[in-house]
Design an enzyme around this catalytic site. Structure first.
Site, mmCIF file in Angstrom:
data_model
loop_
_atom_site.group_PDB
_atom_site.id
_atom_site.type_symbol
_atom_site.label_atom_id
_atom_site.label_comp_id
_atom_site.label_asym_id
_atom_site.label_seq_id
_atom_site.Cartn_x
_atom_site.Cartn_y
_atom_site.Cartn_z
ATOM 1 C CG HIS A 190 118.052 -110.368 -54.796
ATOM 2 N ND1 HIS A 190 119.105 -109.605 -54.350
ATOM 3 C CD2 HIS A 190 116.931 -109.720 -54.384
ATOM 4 C CE1 HIS A 190 118.647 -108.548 -53.701
ATOM 5 N NE2 HIS A 190 117.326 -108.597 -53.712
ATOM 6 C CE1 TYR A 191 123.680 -114.840 -58.777
ATOM 7 C CE2 TYR A 191 122.839 -114.566 -60.995
ATOM 8 C CZ TYR A 191 123.888 -114.536 -60.101
ATOM 9 O OH TYR A 191 125.141 -114.176 -60.530
ATOM 10 C CB THR A 192 119.949 -118.135 -53.865
ATOM 11 O OG1 THR A 192 119.966 -119.307 -54.693
ATOM 12 C CG2 THR A 192 118.512 -117.709 -53.591
ATOM 13 C CD GLU A 226 118.157 -113.480 -52.671
ATOM 14 O OE1 GLU A 226 118.582 -114.168 -53.627
ATOM 15 O OE2 GLU A 226 118.829 -112.623 -52.079
ATOM 16 C CG HIS A 261 121.270 -107.484 -55.751
ATOM 17 N ND1 HIS A 261 121.847 -108.482 -55.004
ATOM 18 C CD2 HIS A 261 121.464 -106.348 -55.040
ATOM 19 C CE1 HIS A 261 122.374 -107.968 -53.898
ATOM 20 N NE2 HIS A 261 122.154 -106.672 -53.895
ATOM 21 C CG ASP A 319 122.015 -110.915 -57.693
ATOM 22 O OD1 ASP A 319 122.979 -110.149 -57.599
ATOM 23 O OD2 ASP A 319 121.113 -110.996 -56.836
#
Length: 276
Positions: free
Chosen positions: A50-52, A119, A166, A176
């Site tokens: 993921h990225y946040t 993440e 994700h 993401d």
């Protein structure tokens, strides 16, 4: 006669110790672990990246609140301690974290139940002149991610096709980690799936990369590989599935349009990793 007593006592002692092998003392009771069931499987089968979409402090606050969680959080610029980069583990790997949400991959739903989530601190995308502009990832962040991912993959024997974005498991909701995430470079290190270029060229069969193909046929290939495809999906929803696949495996163009190169990549992946 006396000479035989000590050897016999020693043999009896060793036999007693051998008899306790596989017996675990838990204080008030003991557990016999010498017979293990064959129909037992590890909980973790999938690794989700993921990225946040936020800075580190805000990301840490969100991921340690009550509504969402992830097993790991990696800063954009990992600090060092003792000459080694530091990452944050927020949930033990044995426990379920709420990072994937409503999700689907290779015939399975509830991907939270069977995955580890990582993440990455990253701003995500911004709307620039009506187009999404994604933020890049730093080299130190990707370097420590690769080390962590390799450890997780080895621990649980995660298959390459089960190292996913994700957006792969929730294409209708998520983008993401986006098209700038270095899937190809990580696959070269044994992390995740990537098609063989010569097999992509074989399936492309001389066609122009962006030559249109039948959307339904392409979606059938993506469904076989692992994506959720439903008969009742709208045009926008079908496009998002194709775009998610393209962001992962053809990030130079992820417009969601069914074309020959996307089809060839899907065929090459199915040949290499099989269908979900």
């Amino acid at each position: 006669m006396k000479r035989l007593v000590w050897p016999l006592m020693l043999a009896a002692l060793l036999a007693g110790c051998a008899g306790e092998k596989g017996i675990v003392d838990r204080g008030d009771y003991k557990v016999d672990t010498r017979r293990q069931a064959q129909a037992a499987y590890p909980r973790v089968k999938v690794l989700v990246i993921h990225y946040t979409a936020d800075d580190f402090d805000a990301s840490l606050a969100t991921l340690t609140d009550r509504n969402v969680s992830s097993h790991y959080l990696i800063p954009a610029s990992p600090p060092e301690k003792g000459g080694k980069p530091v990452i944050w583990q927020l949930v033990p790997e044995r426990d379920l974290a709420w990072h994937a949400g409503i999700s689907y991959w290779r015939g399975a739903t509830r991907i939270n139940d069977t995955s580890v989530g990582i993440e990455l601190e990253n701003r995500g995308w911004q709307n620039v002149a009506g187009q999404k502009r994604f933020a890049p990832f730093s080299a130190p962040q990707i370097d420590v991610l690769a080390k962590l991912a390799r450890d997780i993959i080895q621990r649980y024997q995660i298959k390459p096709a089960n190292v996913v974005a994700h957006s792969d498991v929730a294409p209708q909701r998520k983008d993401d980690p986006g098209p700038l995430f270095p899937w190809r470079a990580l696959a070269a290190q044994g992390i995740g799936a990537w098609p063989e270029p010569d097999r992509v060229a074989f399936y492309l069969a001389g066609r122009s990369a962006y030559a249109p193909v039948e959307e339904g046929s392409l979606l059938t290939l993506l469904e076989r590989y692992g994506y959720e495809v439903k008969p009742e999906m709208t045009d926008v929803q079908r496009k998002r599935v194709i775009s998610a696949f393209q962001m992962h495996f053809r990030p130079t163009r992820y417009d969601g349009i069914a074309d020959a190169e996307t089809e060839a990549i899907a065929q090459a992946l199915l040949e290499k990793y099989g269908q979900g």
